[in-house]
Design a protein around this motif. Structure first.
Motif, PDB file in Angstrom:
ATOM      1  N   GLU A 189      -7.824   0.252   3.255  1.00  0.00           N
ATOM      2  CA  GLU A 189      -6.911   2.052   4.165  1.00  0.00           C
ATOM      3  C   GLU A 189      -6.629   2.692   3.050  1.00  0.00           C
ATOM      4  O   GLU A 189      -6.468   3.685   2.866  1.00  0.00           O
ATOM      5  N   VAL A 190      -5.555   1.846   2.115  1.00  0.00           N
ATOM      6  CA  VAL A 190      -5.469   2.822   1.136  1.00  0.00           C
ATOM      7  C   VAL A 190      -6.480   3.800  -0.442  1.00  0.00           C
ATOM      8  O   VAL A 190      -6.194   4.782  -0.490  1.00  0.00           O
ATOM      9  N   CYS A 191      -7.239   2.661  -0.157  1.00  0.00           N
ATOM     10  CA  CYS A 191      -8.456   3.602  -0.941  1.00  0.00           C
ATOM     11  C   CYS A 191      -8.626   4.598  -0.544  1.00  0.00           C
ATOM     12  O   CYS A 191      -9.780   5.830  -0.637  1.00  0.00           O
ATOM     13  N   GLU A 192      -9.667   4.608   0.993  1.00  0.00           N
ATOM     14  CA  GLU A 192      -9.614   5.325   1.782  1.00  0.00           C
ATOM     15  C   GLU A 192      -9.047   6.220   1.471  1.00  0.00           C
ATOM     16  O   GLU A 192      -9.262   7.676   1.663  1.00  0.00           O
ATOM     17  N   HIS A 193      -7.880   6.229   1.897  1.00  0.00           N
ATOM     18  CA  HIS A 193      -6.311   7.252   1.570  1.00  0.00           C
ATOM     19  C   HIS A 193      -7.231   8.284   0.183  1.00  0.00           C
ATOM     20  O   HIS A 193      -6.425   9.728   0.582  1.00  0.00           O
TER      21      HIS A 193
ATOM     22  N   GLY B  95       0.704  -1.429  -0.090  1.00  0.00           N
ATOM     23  CA  GLY B  95      -0.303   0.358   0.422  1.00  0.00           C
ATOM     24  C   GLY B  95       0.493   0.848   0.332  1.00  0.00           C
ATOM     25  O   GLY B  95       0.315   2.259  -0.492  1.00  0.00           O
ATOM     26  N   LEU B  96       2.199   0.943   1.046  1.00  0.00           N
ATOM     27  CA  LEU B  96       2.743   1.888   0.783  1.00  0.00           C
ATOM     28  C   LEU B  96       3.626   2.835  -0.663  1.00  0.00           C
ATOM     29  O   LEU B  96       3.280   3.997  -1.029  1.00  0.00           O
ATOM     30  N   SER B  97       4.100   1.283  -0.944  1.00  0.00           N
ATOM     31  CA  SER B  97       4.546   1.488  -2.309  1.00  0.00           C
ATOM     32  C   SER B  97       3.283   2.716  -3.658  1.00  0.00           C
ATOM     33  O   SER B  97       3.598   2.925  -4.558  1.00  0.00           O
ATOM     34  N   ALA B  98       2.362   1.687  -3.121  1.00  0.00           N
ATOM     35  CA  ALA B  98       0.856   2.258  -4.301  1.00  0.00           C
ATOM     36  C   ALA B  98       0.833   3.278  -4.197  1.00  0.00           C
ATOM     37  O   ALA B  98       0.832   4.093  -4.966  1.00  0.00           O
ATOM     38  N   LEU B  99       0.994   4.161  -2.524  1.00  0.00           N
ATOM     39  CA  LEU B  99       0.323   5.625  -2.494  1.00  0.00           C
ATOM     40  C   LEU B  99       1.855   6.667  -3.225  1.00  0.00           C
ATOM     41  O   LEU B  99       1.413   8.045  -3.644  1.00  0.00           O
ATOM     42  N   LYS B 100       3.013   6.635  -3.101  1.00  0.00           N
ATOM     43  CA  LYS B 100       3.869   7.173  -3.469  1.00  0.00           C
ATOM     44  C   LYS B 100       3.943   7.180  -4.881  1.00  0.00           C
ATOM     45  O   LYS B 100       4.321   7.772  -5.299  1.00  0.00           O
ATOM     46  N   ILE B 101       3.780   5.811  -5.810  1.00  0.00           N
ATOM     47  CA  ILE B 101       3.846   6.128  -7.243  1.00  0.00           C
ATOM     48  C   ILE B 101       2.478   7.005  -7.791  1.00  0.00           C
ATOM     49  O   ILE B 101       2.446   7.984  -8.519  1.00  0.00           O
ATOM     50  N   VAL B 102       1.453   6.542  -6.540  1.00  0.00           N
ATOM     51  CA  VAL B 102       0.148   7.519  -7.157  1.00  0.00           C
ATOM     52  C   VAL B 102       0.477   8.734  -7.107  1.00  0.00           C
ATOM     53  O   VAL B 102      -0.004  10.493  -8.213  1.00  0.00           O
TER      54      VAL B 102
ATOM     55  N   THR C  82     -15.607 -13.534  -1.567  1.00  0.00           N
ATOM     56  CA  THR C  82     -16.591 -12.767  -2.233  1.00  0.00           C
ATOM     57  C   THR C  82     -18.405 -12.973  -0.964  1.00  0.00           C
ATOM     58  O   THR C  82     -19.062 -12.648  -1.833  1.00  0.00           O
ATOM     59  N   ASP C  83     -17.969 -12.916   0.213  1.00  0.00           N
ATOM     60  CA  ASP C  83     -18.633 -12.605   0.720  1.00  0.00           C
ATOM     61  C   ASP C  83     -19.378 -10.984   0.340  1.00  0.00           C
ATOM     62  O   ASP C  83     -18.749 -10.696   0.176  1.00  0.00           O
ATOM     63  N   MET C  84     -20.936 -11.331   1.406  1.00  0.00           N
ATOM     64  CA  MET C  84     -21.274  -9.511   1.028  1.00  0.00           C
ATOM     65  C   MET C  84     -20.553  -8.805   1.949  1.00  0.00           C
ATOM     66  O   MET C  84     -20.388  -7.366   1.898  1.00  0.00           O
ATOM     67  N   GLU C  85     -19.529  -8.571   2.454  1.00  0.00           N
ATOM     68  CA  GLU C  85     -19.415  -8.167   3.984  1.00  0.00           C
ATOM     69  C   GLU C  85     -18.221  -7.212   3.820  1.00  0.00           C
ATOM     70  O   GLU C  85     -18.345  -6.060   3.452  1.00  0.00           O
ATOM     71  N   HIS C  86     -17.514  -8.294   2.728  1.00  0.00           N
ATOM     72  CA  HIS C  86     -15.914  -7.045   2.037  1.00  0.00           C
ATOM     73  C   HIS C  86     -16.854  -6.172   0.668  1.00  0.00           C
ATOM     74  O   HIS C  86     -16.148  -5.674   0.560  1.00  0.00           O
ATOM     75  N   GLU C  87     -18.300  -7.409  -0.369  1.00  0.00           N
ATOM     76  CA  GLU C  87     -18.570  -6.443  -1.081  1.00  0.00           C
ATOM     77  C   GLU C  87     -18.856  -4.627  -0.533  1.00  0.00           C
ATOM     78  O   GLU C  87     -18.815  -3.623  -0.878  1.00  0.00           O
ATOM     79  N   ILE C  88     -19.647  -4.932   0.457  1.00  0.00           N
ATOM     80  CA  ILE C  88     -20.081  -3.664   1.518  1.00  0.00           C
ATOM     81  C   ILE C  88     -19.528  -2.851   1.580  1.00  0.00           C
ATOM     82  O   ILE C  88     -18.874  -1.471   1.564  1.00  0.00           O
ATOM     83  N   LYS C  89     -18.756  -2.950   2.441  1.00  0.00           N
ATOM     84  CA  LYS C  89     -16.707  -2.694   2.737  1.00  0.00           C
ATOM     85  C   LYS C  89     -16.073  -1.681   1.939  1.00  0.00           C
ATOM     86  O   LYS C  89     -16.542  -0.463   1.998  1.00  0.00           O
ATOM     87  N   GLY C  90     -15.781  -2.562   0.545  1.00  0.00           N
ATOM     88  CA  GLY C  90     -15.395  -1.856  -0.231  1.00  0.00           C
ATOM     89  C   GLY C  90     -15.693  -0.411  -1.054  1.00  0.00           C
ATOM     90  O   GLY C  90     -14.971   0.179  -1.303  1.00  0.00           O
ATOM     91  N   PHE C  91     -17.336  -1.324  -1.376  1.00  0.00           N
ATOM     92  CA  PHE C  91     -18.062   0.380  -2.322  1.00  0.00           C
ATOM     93  C   PHE C  91     -18.030   1.532  -0.601  1.00  0.00           C
ATOM     94  O   PHE C  91     -18.810   2.585  -0.953  1.00  0.00           O
TER      95      PHE C  91
END
Length: 363
Positions: free
Chosen positions: A82-86, A54-61, A105-114
């Protein structure tokens, strides 16, 4: 993958401007084989960037913002959530579409992601057709969204310009047969805005008042020329007619439900009221008169005192302020007088700005 599946993906790719412009896709995953697979799928169509956490991703962005991000959820250290929230919390990156990569593939992950701002999910094991189709689709949607925002921004600017022009015209109407100049309207509007800002009004509220203030005398359009341009002291009967400009202005301006014209109507009605209740048209006392009207009323008097007219010399800033101080508690709200005195230097700067504009325009 079947031929029909490939045709479907190619149709999506061809329908998008992204395939030819080599848009940037950032892959964020801590598993090398997932990265290699995604690179093989995407490299023909896009410029691919890679980050293993995640940290490397934010640096690239931060260095080179991608057009879309494929983001693994479960990573050591900083999770994909956390990366997406940032990313979504920053104005410069909040519009980058994020597609989560997940084995869950559970609903909890989808809800959190969106909830954190993702636009879609690609479920592992990764399908080339699904990946290409969703990347192309969301890049096209992002482009459409940006184009729509540009159109909205352009139209909003056009509407703002039209509204400002309408304000200018209404202000001019109010003084068309009066002895006041257009400069007076906008100078006193600047004084009003400066006082509102010093009182802690928000930037939006200050700008609304700056536009509303010049319309305070709109009702003078209904006052006879013989009264407006009378070289003599007005009789009581003539004063009765003159005082009606506040009610007429309010009647004209209150026909609109927009915040600007509602504020202008409020100012038009109350800018001649006085703190002790001896003003007009309704003899309002104290804070019975809206704060906006009290602000504009003080700015209007101050500007009238400091401008030269055919029957009077212009007063100095000090003389005008002394007058306002003497009228504190009678004509003017004492609290406003105190704040008005605290912005003396800004008042002088505004006066000088408009003096220079007058000299250039020849008004």
């Amino acid at each position: 993958m079947s031929l029909n599946s490939y045709d479907l993906v190619n149709n999506v790719m061809q329908g998008s401007s992204y395939s030819s412009s080599k848009k940037k896709v950032l892959i964020v995953d801590d598993v090398p084989k997932n990265i290699d697979l995604l690179k093989d799928i995407l490299a023909e169509h896009y410029h691919v960037q890679v980050a293993k956490n995640g940290l490397s991703a934010l640096k690239i962005v931060a260095l080179s913002a991608p057009d879309i991000i494929l983001l693994d959820i479960m990573m050591p250290g900083m999770s994909g959530f956390e990366v997406c929230e940032h990313l979504k919390s920053e104005a410069s990156t909040k519009d980058i579409p994020v597609i989560f990569l997940t084995a869950a593939t559970d609903m909890e992950h989808e809800i959190k992601g969106f909830d954190v701002g993702a636009v879609d999910f690609i479920t592992k094991p990764i399908s080339p057709m699904t990946t290409l189709s969703r990347v192309a689709t969301h890049l096209q949607l992002a482009e459409n969204d940006q184009n729509n925002k540009k159109i909205i921004k352009k139209r909003t600017k056009q509407l703002d310009q039209a509204l400002e022009s309408a304000v200018y015209m209404l202000g001019d109407i109010g003084h068309f047969n009066d002895t006041d100049t257009g400069v007076h309207m906008w100078r006193m509007a600047d004084y009003s805005a400066a006082l509102a800002k010093a009182l802690g009004w928000s930037e939006e509220e200050v700008e609304l008042l700056r536009l509303a203030a010049p319309m305070h005398d709109t009702g003078k359009v209904a006052i006879p020329h013989s009264i407006l341009k009378s070289p003599n002291k007005l009789s009581e009967e003539e004063w009765e007619v003159m005082r009606t400009h506040t009610i007429t202005g309010h009647r004209i301006l209150c026909k609109s439900s927009s915040p600007l014209f509602k504020l202008a109507a409020e100012v038009a009605l109350g800018h001649h009221e006085k703190w002790d209740g001896t003003g007009y048209p309704h003899g309002l006392k104290g804070d019975e008169n809206p704060l906006s009207a009290r602000i504009v009323g003080m700015a209007d008097v101050y500007d009238a005192l400091t401008m030269e007219r055919c029957y009077k010399r212009s007063w100095s800033v000090e003389e005008a302020l002394n007058y306002i101080e003497e009228a504190s508690g009678s004509h003017f709200d004492p609290a406003l007088v105190k704040v008005f005195f605290s912005i003396q230097e800004e008042l002088k700067e505004i006066q000088e700005k408009w003096r220079l504009k007058e000299s250039v325009s020849g008004e």
